[in-house]
Design an enzyme around this catalytic site. Structure first.
Site, PDB file in Angstrom:
ATOM      1  N   ASP A   1       9.404   3.276   0.085  1.00  0.00           N
ATOM      2  CA  ASP A   1       8.286   3.802   0.861  1.00  0.00           C
ATOM      3  C   ASP A   1       8.491   3.338   2.306  1.00  0.00           C
ATOM      4  O   ASP A   1       8.136   2.221   2.665  1.00  0.00           O
ATOM      5  CB  ASP A   1       6.963   3.287   0.279  1.00  0.00           C
ATOM      6  CG  ASP A   1       5.757   3.803   1.055  1.00  0.00           C
ATOM      7  OD1 ASP A   1       5.951   4.323   2.176  1.00  0.00           O
ATOM      8  OD2 ASP A   1       4.630   3.678   0.545  1.00  0.00           O
TER       9      ASP A   1
ATOM     10  N   LYS B   1       4.899   7.870   9.159  1.00  0.00           N
ATOM     11  CA  LYS B   1       4.359   7.473  10.469  1.00  0.00           C
ATOM     12  C   LYS B   1       5.383   7.506  11.600  1.00  0.00           C
ATOM     13  O   LYS B   1       5.021   7.727  12.741  1.00  0.00           O
ATOM     14  CB  LYS B   1       3.736   6.088  10.368  1.00  0.00           C
ATOM     15  CG  LYS B   1       2.509   6.066   9.476  1.00  0.00           C
ATOM     16  CD  LYS B   1       1.838   4.713   9.456  1.00  0.00           C
ATOM     17  CE  LYS B   1       0.614   4.760   8.550  1.00  0.00           C
ATOM     18  NZ  LYS B   1      -0.193   3.562   8.608  1.00  0.00           N
TER      19      LYS B   1
ATOM     20  N   TYR C   1       0.866  -1.177   0.000  1.00  0.00           N
ATOM     21  CA  TYR C   1       0.000   0.000   0.000  1.00  0.00           C
ATOM     22  C   TYR C   1       0.897   1.218   0.000  1.00  0.00           C
ATOM     23  O   TYR C   1       1.840   1.292   0.789  1.00  0.00           O
ATOM     24  CB  TYR C   1      -0.880  -0.021   1.253  1.00  0.00           C
ATOM     25  CG  TYR C   1      -1.784   1.181   1.422  1.00  0.00           C
ATOM     26  CD1 TYR C   1      -2.693   1.537   0.432  1.00  0.00           C
ATOM     27  CD2 TYR C   1      -1.725   1.960   2.578  1.00  0.00           C
ATOM     28  CE1 TYR C   1      -3.536   2.633   0.598  1.00  0.00           C
ATOM     29  CE2 TYR C   1      -2.572   3.050   2.758  1.00  0.00           C
ATOM     30  CZ  TYR C   1      -3.475   3.386   1.757  1.00  0.00           C
ATOM     31  OH  TYR C   1      -4.305   4.471   1.921  1.00  0.00           O
TER      32      TYR C   1
HETATM   33  C1  LIG Z   1       3.706   1.965   3.290  1.00  0.00           C
HETATM   34  C2  LIG Z   1       2.681   3.062   3.281  1.00  0.00           C
HETATM   35  N1  LIG Z   1       2.781   4.053   2.382  1.00  0.00           N
HETATM   36  C3  LIG Z   1       1.910   5.073   2.349  1.00  0.00           C
HETATM   37  C4  LIG Z   1       0.868   5.136   3.241  1.00  0.00           C
HETATM   38  C5  LIG Z   1      -0.088   6.291   3.210  1.00  0.00           C
HETATM   39  O1  LIG Z   1       0.170   7.138   4.285  1.00  0.00           O
HETATM   40  P1  LIG Z   1      -0.980   8.119   4.828  1.00  0.00           P
HETATM   41  O2  LIG Z   1      -2.012   7.270   5.481  1.00  0.00           O
HETATM   42  O3  LIG Z   1      -0.232   9.016   5.792  1.00  0.00           O
HETATM   43  O4  LIG Z   1      -1.495   8.873   3.651  1.00  0.00           O
HETATM   44  C6  LIG Z   1       0.717   4.127   4.197  1.00  0.00           C
HETATM   45  C7  LIG Z   1      -0.384   4.163   5.172  1.00  0.00           C
HETATM   46  O5  LIG Z   1      -0.681   3.238   5.863  1.00  0.00           O
HETATM   47  C8  LIG Z   1       1.654   3.053   4.213  1.00  0.00           C
HETATM   48  O6  LIG Z   1       1.541   2.042   5.082  1.00  0.00           O
END
Ligand SMILES: Cc1ncc(COP(=O)(O)O)c(C=O)c1O
Length: 448
Positions: free
Chosen positions: A255, A283, A153
């Site tokens: 990511d 996060k 994701y």
């Molecule tokens: C690996 C990863 N990338 C991007 C995101 C998206 O982040 P946000 O919820 O701050 O938009 C998430 C969210 O869970 C994630 O786990």
């Protein structure tokens, strides 16, 4: 499912949920909190959190391994961050559309911690940061396609909200992934910009890249797959990805929204010694406040420097986000902090793993640093298709509710993770392990 017991233990959440549904679709503000994401028969409503603990609307206290799905790496209401934010909003202000010294002092801290990052741009969410990383990669390479992996994701933007958890139909005759939007409303045309690959399979990636390299701007990956439970990269896999991307002038985007500042201070790239071109953090960054950062090599960030690529945002680098980030990063650089966090996380993960392996049910724990998950499977899970085929969600549900009823909280979906914070104490870990032992015995009894 012990629905009646859930209702008996959490009656106030049930009442609040009925009320919430009148004004909020699904009664919540994000998909991961909805009933169909596992919160059956209704989501738990929180009253407050402090340190490693969360109290629900009925006054039940839990040891919290949900941690807001990741942001509460320092636990709830971490004093150093709360103080910095309160001071900033009461003495400085929040949004000026002017530069401030805090912008670059906070950025400098990330550059000092993450060797692959020469410069950063602050944003508000992981989704935004990924979206901009892809734009930057396309602008830098002049190519259009992005390789993304099944089971990952990268936020909810149309450009990547594809094949997170694809259907069995989204595979071609050779076993390759076919682009499939994660739901309706995502423009169909975006499929021509995506190449879908199985993770942890260097052969599949090599084949895909060799056949399409002239069109590929970037490969985006979570360095540890944390959106299909927790799946570690096979030894050499990330290295192979790095070498392949370098060979063909393709940018490698890590990511690290979940792994950044969590599996090690320098993230998964530090843990595995890989040097990506661009990285996305969120996060682990802001001690629980909404902030994200896109960082990378100066040569690529130059396009933002010259204005050729616009990365904008009224709230980007706002005072709340940056005072929180600055204080959180200072705290994370406390000597010995990651030794303790790592040791407690390992004790918990290995303890749970041992308990399950001793049981009559095939299950084991997988993770790195302060993130892990339990797989209910009789074989190793190395990518999404194996998780979809072999992992048992019903057993996970039993595990979740037995632990919840004993005061241990984590997300009810087996594709999420358990997170440990710097606020979790040795006693929290010991209590959790004894609750795990009781829960496993209860599950064995339910099954016998
Ligand atoms: C690996 C990863 N990338 C991007 C995101 C998206 O982040 P946000 O919820 O701050 O938009 C998430 C969210 O869970 C994630 O786990």
């Amino acid at each position: 499912m012990k629905t009646e017991e859930y209702k008996r233990r959490f009656p106030t959440s049930g009442k609040l949920y009925e009320e919430a549904r009148k004004y909020l679709p699904a009664g919540v503000n994000s998909t991961a909190r909805a009933v169909w994401s596992g919160w059956e028969p209704y989501p738990l409503f929180v009253a407050n959190g402090k340190g490693s603990r969360v109290t629900d609307a009925d006054g039940n206290e839990f040891i919290d391994y949900l941690l807001g799905l990741g942001p509460m790496l320092l636990g709830h209401r971490p004093e150093a961050v709360t103080k910095a934010v309160v001071r900033h909003i009461s003495e400085v202000g929040t949004v000026f559309a002017l530069a401030s010294e805090l912008d670059h002092t906070a950025a400098k801290k990330i550059c000092e911690i993450i060797p692959s990052v020469d410069q950063v741009r602050f944003l508000n969410s992981g989704t935004e940061a990924v979206l901009y990383a892809l734009r930057l990669a396309r602008a830098y390479t002049g190519r259009k396609k992005i390789v993304r992996f099944e089971g990952m994701y990268h936020g909810f933007a149309d450009t990547v909200y594809w094949n997170k958890h694809p259907s069995a139909k989204a595979v071609d005759a050779q076993g390759g992934g076919i682009p499939e939007p994660q739901g309706p409303g995502v423009p169909e045309g975006i499929k021509d910009t995506l190449l879908i690959c199985r993770w942890n399979d260097p052969g599949a990636l090599t084949q895909l890249v060799e056949a399409n390299h002239e069109d590929i701007a970037a490969i985006i990956t979570e360095p540890i797959m944390c959106n299909t439970g927790c799946i570690l990269p096979k030894p050499g896999y990330l290295e192979a990805m790095r070498a392949l991307s370098q060979k063909y002038g393709i940018l490698l985007i890590f990511d690290e929204v979940i792994t950044g500042f969590r599996v090690a201070l320098s993230g998964a790239q530090g843990l595995y010694h890989i040097d990506p071109d661009l990285s996305v953090f969120a996060k682990g960054l802001g001690g629980g406040y909404p902030v994200a950062a896109l960082g990378g090599k100066r040569e690529i960030m130059r396009l933002v420097d010259t204005g050729e690529v616009s990365l904008a945002g009224t709230y980007s680098g706002n005072g709340i986000a940056l005072s929180a980030t600055s204080a959180a990063l200072d705290y994370l650089r406390t000597p010995g902090l990651y030794d303790t966090l790592g040791a407690r996380s390992r004790k918990l993960r290995e303890g749970i793993d041992r308990l399950w392996r001793r049981s009559s049910i095939p299950a084991y724990a997988v993770g790195a640093g302060a993130a892990f998950q339990v797989w209910f499977a009789d074989r190793p899970i190395t990518h999404y298709r194996e998780a979809a085929a072999y992992a048992d969600s019903t057993l996970f549900r039993m595990w979740w509710e037995e632990m919840l009823f004993r005061g241990v909280l984590f997300h009810p979906h087996y594709f999420e993770n358990l997170f440990v914070s710097t606020a979790h104490t040795e006693e929290d870990i010991d209590t959790t392990l004894s609750k795990a032992e009781e829960s496993i015995a209860a599950i064995e009894k339910r099954l016998s």
